[in-house]
Design an enzyme around this catalytic site. Structure first.
Site, PDB file in Angstrom:
ATOM      1  N   GLN A   1       0.820  -1.201   0.000  1.00 35.09           N
ATOM      2  CA  GLN A   1       0.000   0.000   0.000  1.00 35.09           C
ATOM      3  C   GLN A   1       0.860   1.259   0.000  1.00 35.09           C
ATOM      4  OE1 GLN A   1      -3.538  -1.250   3.025  1.00 35.09           O
ATOM      5  NE2 GLN A   1      -1.492  -1.621   3.761  1.00 35.09           N
TER       6      GLN A   1
ATOM      7  N   GLU B   1      -3.926  -0.028  12.523  1.00 33.53           N
ATOM      8  CA  GLU B   1      -3.657   1.209  13.273  1.00 33.53           C
ATOM      9  C   GLU B   1      -3.869   1.037  14.766  1.00 33.53           C
ATOM     10  OE1 GLU B   1      -6.916   4.396  13.342  1.00 33.53           O
ATOM     11  OE2 GLU B   1      -7.260   3.400  11.431  1.00 33.53           O
TER      12      GLU B   1
ATOM     13  N   ASP C   1      -2.994  -8.386  10.518  1.00 40.80           N
ATOM     14  CA  ASP C   1      -2.872  -7.415   9.436  1.00 40.80           C
ATOM     15  C   ASP C   1      -1.776  -7.878   8.477  1.00 40.80           C
ATOM     16  OD1 ASP C   1      -3.829  -4.210   9.134  1.00 40.80           O
ATOM     17  OD2 ASP C   1      -2.041  -4.787   8.015  1.00 40.80           O
TER      18      ASP C   1
ATOM     19  N   ASP D   1      -1.856 -12.680   5.941  1.00 42.65           N
ATOM     20  CA  ASP D   1      -3.136 -12.536   5.268  1.00 42.65           C
ATOM     21  C   ASP D   1      -4.215 -13.108   6.179  1.00 42.65           C
ATOM     22  OD1 ASP D   1      -4.834 -12.299   2.676  1.00 42.65           O
ATOM     23  OD2 ASP D   1      -5.116 -14.373   3.315  1.00 42.65           O
ATOM     24  N   ALA D   2      -5.307 -12.367   6.381  1.00 43.59           N
ATOM     25  CA  ALA D   2      -6.337 -12.782   7.338  1.00 43.59           C
ATOM     26  C   ALA D   2      -6.966 -14.112   6.951  1.00 43.59           C
ATOM     27  CB  ALA D   2      -7.407 -11.700   7.454  1.00 43.59           C
TER      28      ALA D   2
ATOM     29  N   ASP E   1     -12.027  -5.080   9.927  1.00 41.32           N
ATOM     30  CA  ASP E   1     -11.582  -3.682   9.841  1.00 41.32           C
ATOM     31  C   ASP E   1     -10.590  -3.597   8.687  1.00 41.32           C
ATOM     32  OD1 ASP E   1     -11.139  -1.024  10.333  1.00 41.32           O
ATOM     33  OD2 ASP E   1      -9.781  -1.367  12.015  1.00 41.32           O
TER      34      ASP E   1
END
Length: 401
Positions: free
Chosen positions: A120, A175, A195, A226-227, A244
């Site tokens: 990202q 976060e 995350d 990876d979730a 989230d």
């Protein structure tokens, strides 16, 4: 590209947007310039000629546009090594392209960080109206002054509707704000935050002091993975699973985690008896809810017996935002019952959510209710819907084509 007191042009092509105040008009006028790296020296005199006054608004980062942070802006030309320009600016702005013909911008105090991870693009901005703001892939994720609306709405409804939530799995949440709210619940014994982006997690640990206590809580386990892969390899079941995740944007890292296949084959088997899943579900305004909110709702309806959509206005998002809660067990509590459970089970007092607020949030407008009733699209990897924008991966793919 990193930004600081000065900027050296490193990319082969990008655009800069300037705002300057005309001597004879009270409104701001915008000038757009796009140039190639090799033409930088030609571009400098154009700036000096046509932009004598208040400077810089934005450097464009894909869909989200971030301005420079310093009181002065310097451009160092390449070519023959000459071509230097330094300007004073009155203010600088962040601008986000919400859709093709709609942009949202606000003034900045400074840029605290900008960079890219494997997955990202990330920026941390100090904004005038919203305090510190985290931007990922050109989309504002949370802002200091109103993130409590988003995170209280995401976390407390599913935990309060569960009879005794002890274990929680967070998909995303790097976060730390979601973990912070979860750990306020006295019944919670274990929170797993998974995350995919370690750099974002470490960055938020360093910069977002409001969540430092949560990261130090022994009940929190932080996993970088990876979730989907993490859930599939674990034998544990959870009372609540919280999504989230980043917004489903083209080329983003997690749009696959909004699909029917994922909910049905990965999430549902990992829910314990009475378990509840909740996910953020994108914009939910009268005009924006058909982007992804309605189809995420309809997708969960194909998998779970009880599905509750709800929404709230988030000022820094410039829109109403949506969440969807789902379970195979009834999700019905009165406002008084919600308030009683909050009083008994939650440390501290919410700033936004109480029983009446949740009932209002889950009472959607006539237009949105009709769209949800009429929605037939099911979210799959082959028929994914995206909100407006492009992720880091999408940009890389375009650059390599």
């Amino acid at each position: 590209m990193g930004l600081g007191k000065s900027m050296r042009i490193l990319l082969p092509s990008f655009s800069v947007k300037f705002y300057y105040h005309h001597y004879h008009h009270s409104t701001f006028t915008s000038l757009h310039f796009t140039w190639l790296y090799k033409h930088c020296n030609t571009f400098i005199p154009i700036i000096q000629t046509y932009i004598p006054l208040y400077l810089l608004s934005n450097i464009h980062y894909k869909m989200g546009h971030v301005s420079l942070s310093s009181d002065n802006w310097n451009v160092n030309g390449n070519g023959n090594g000459n071509g230097n320009a330094c300007f004073q600016r009155k203010s600088c702005w962040y601008e986000e392209e919400i859709e093709e013909n709609l942009r949202w911008c606000f003034a900045l105090n400074s840029i605290l960080h900008t960079g890219s991870t494997q997955f990202q693009d990330i920026q941390l901005l100090d904004t005038k109206p919203f305090g510190k703001a985290l931007v990922i892939d050109g989309k504002l994720q949370s802002a200091e002054t109103d993130e409590f609306i988003y995170h209280e709405s995401l976390v407390h409804p599913p935990l309060l509707h569960h009879s005794n939530p002890k274990t929680v799995f967070i998909m995303g949440g790097g976060e730390g704000s979601t973990a912070r709210e979860l750990l306020r619940h006295k019944t919670v014994e274990k929170v797993v935050m998974c995350d995919i982006d370690e750099e974002v997690v470490e960055f938020c640990k360093s910069y977002l002091a409001v969540n430092s206590k949560a990261f130090c809580d022994p009940r929190l386990e932080v996993i970088i993975n990876d979730a989907r892969a993490e859930l599939e390899k674990r034998e544990d079941q959870y009372d609540v699973i919280v999504g989230d995740l980043a917004d489903p944007i083209e080329g983003g890292p997690c749009y696959q985690l909004y699909t029917k296949n994922f909910y049905e084959l990965t999430v549902k088997p990992k829910l314990a008896h009475g378990g509840i899943v909740v996910t953020q579900a994108g914009p939910a305004g009268v005009f924006s809810h058909t982007e992804v909110f309605s189809c995420i709702f309809n997708t969960l309806k194909q998998v779970f017996k009880y599905v509750v959509p709800y929404s709230a206005h988030i000022p820094s998002y410039a829109d109403i935002w949506g969440w969807v809660m789902a379970s195979d067990y009834p999700i019905t509590l009165s406002p008084d019952e919600l308030d009683l459970r909050m009083k008994q089970r939650v440390n501290g007092e919410n700033r936004y959510l109480d029983g009446k607020t949740f009932v209002a949030a889950s009472t959607l407008s006539k237009a949105v209710r009709k769209s949800l009733d009429d929605e037939t699209h099911v979210y799959t990897e082959g028929s994914a819907r995206f909100i407006y924008g492009h992720g880091h991966g999408s940009a890389q793919n375009r650059n390599h084509n």
